[in-house]
Write an enzyme that holds these catalytic residues in place. Structure first.
Site, PDB file in Angstrom:
ATOM      1  CG  ASP A 289      36.552  35.517  48.144  1.00 37.31           C
ATOM      2  OD1 ASP A 289      36.720  36.790  48.678  1.00 37.31           O
ATOM      3  OD2 ASP A 289      35.565  35.248  47.682  1.00 37.31           O
TER       4      ASP A 289
ATOM      5  CG  ASP B  46      35.679  39.037  51.151  1.00 34.94           C
ATOM      6  OD1 ASP B  46      36.098  39.613  51.003  1.00 34.94           O
ATOM      7  OD2 ASP B  46      35.890  37.753  52.009  1.00 34.94           O
TER       8      ASP B  46
ATOM      9  CG  ASP C  36      34.885  38.682  45.138  1.00 36.47           C
ATOM     10  OD1 ASP C  36      34.855  39.079  46.663  1.00 36.47           O
ATOM     11  OD2 ASP C  36      33.860  37.879  45.531  1.00 36.47           O
TER      12      ASP C  36
ATOM     13  CG  ASP D   7      33.427  42.395  47.285  1.00 31.71           C
ATOM     14  OD1 ASP D   7      32.191  41.593  47.868  1.00 31.71           O
ATOM     15  OD2 ASP D   7      34.815  42.228  47.450  1.00 31.71           O
TER      16      ASP D   7
END
Length: 197
Positions: free
Chosen positions: A93, A68, A89, A71
Site C-alpha cells: 500500500d 486492494d 498488504d 485481496d
C-alpha cells in the site's frame, strides 16, 4: 467524507464477496491479488509517463484499488488472513501510494510539493501503524485516510482533463488536508499515551 467512504465500503462488499468466493474456489492466493495491485500501480506510473493521459491513469488506479479491496475479502472467505498477508498488504500500500502520487510531476505539478504530499501520505500511514503497536486504534482518525487520498488523486486527474487550474487548487487542498490529518493523528496518539500514564 469518512461516512461516505464507510458507506461505499459497505456497498462494495456486496460486489466483492461473490467475486472473492469465485476466486477462492479457483485457488487464487490473496497475496497474488495484493501483488497484482502493486504491479498495476507501477503500470499506472509508466503509462502516465508515456502518455500523459490522466483518464487512462484513473482507469488503472480504479482497477488497482479494486485489487486492494479484493485481496482482504478473498483472505476472509478462505480464512487465510495471516501476519504475512497483512505485512505485504501494508507494505505494498505504501509503495502504491508513492506510485499513485509521483506521476503528478509529469503534469507540471511542483516536484517539491509532490514530494511533500508523498511524505505526508506515508507519515499518515506510519502514525497509524505506530499507534496500533501501542494498542491505540487509529482507523477513522483524521480527516483524510488512504481511501479518501486515492479518491482525491482520481478527482485531481479528472480535473486535469477538464481544467488545469481546478486540478491545482484540488492538489493544494489535498496537501492541506493531509497536513491536518498528520496533526490530528499525532495529537490523538500523544493524548492516548498521556492517558495511560
Amino acid at each position: 467524507m469518512v461516512k461516505l467512504i464507510t458507506r461505499l465500503r459497505k456497498q462494495s462488499k456486496k460486489l466483492l464477496t461473490p467475486i472473492a468466493k469465485a476466486l477462492s474456489r479457483s485457488g487464487v492466493s490473496p497475496n497474488v491479488i495484493t501483488s497484482i495491485g502493486l504491479i498495476l500501480s507501477m503500470i499506472y506510473a509508466l503509462v502516465i509517463y508515456l502518455t500523459r493521459n490522466p483518464l487512462v491513469g484513473v482507469l488503472i488506479i480504479a482497477i488497482s484499488s479494486f485489487m486492494d479491496a479484493l485481496d482482504g475479502e478473498v483472505a476472509r472467505v478462505l480464512g487465510k488472513a495471516s501476519p504475512l498477508g497483512a505485512f505485504l498488504d501494508s507494505s505494498f500500500d505504501r509503495l502504491e501510494d508513492t506510485f499513485f502520487i509521483t506521476p503528478l510531476v509529469f503534469f507540471d505539478f511542483s516536484p517539491f510539493l509532490v514530494s511533500i504530499l508523498i511524505g505526508l501520505s506515508l507519515t499518515i500511514s506510519y502514525l497509524r501503524a505506530k499507534a496500533e503497536l501501542v494498542g491505540y486504534k487509529m482507523e477513522g482518525r483524521g480527516i483524510i485516510e488512504r481511501g479518501e487520498r486515492i479518491i482525491a488523486i482520481v478527482i485531481i486527474l479528472i480535473a486535469l482533463y477538464l481544467n488545469k487550474e481546478i486540478s491545482i487548487i484540488l492538489f493544494y487542498v489535498l496537501i492541506i488536508l493531509s497536513i491536518v490529518t498528520v496533526i490530528q493523528r499525532f495529537l490523538a496518539v500523544i493524548q492516548s499515551l498521556k492517558d495511560k500514564l
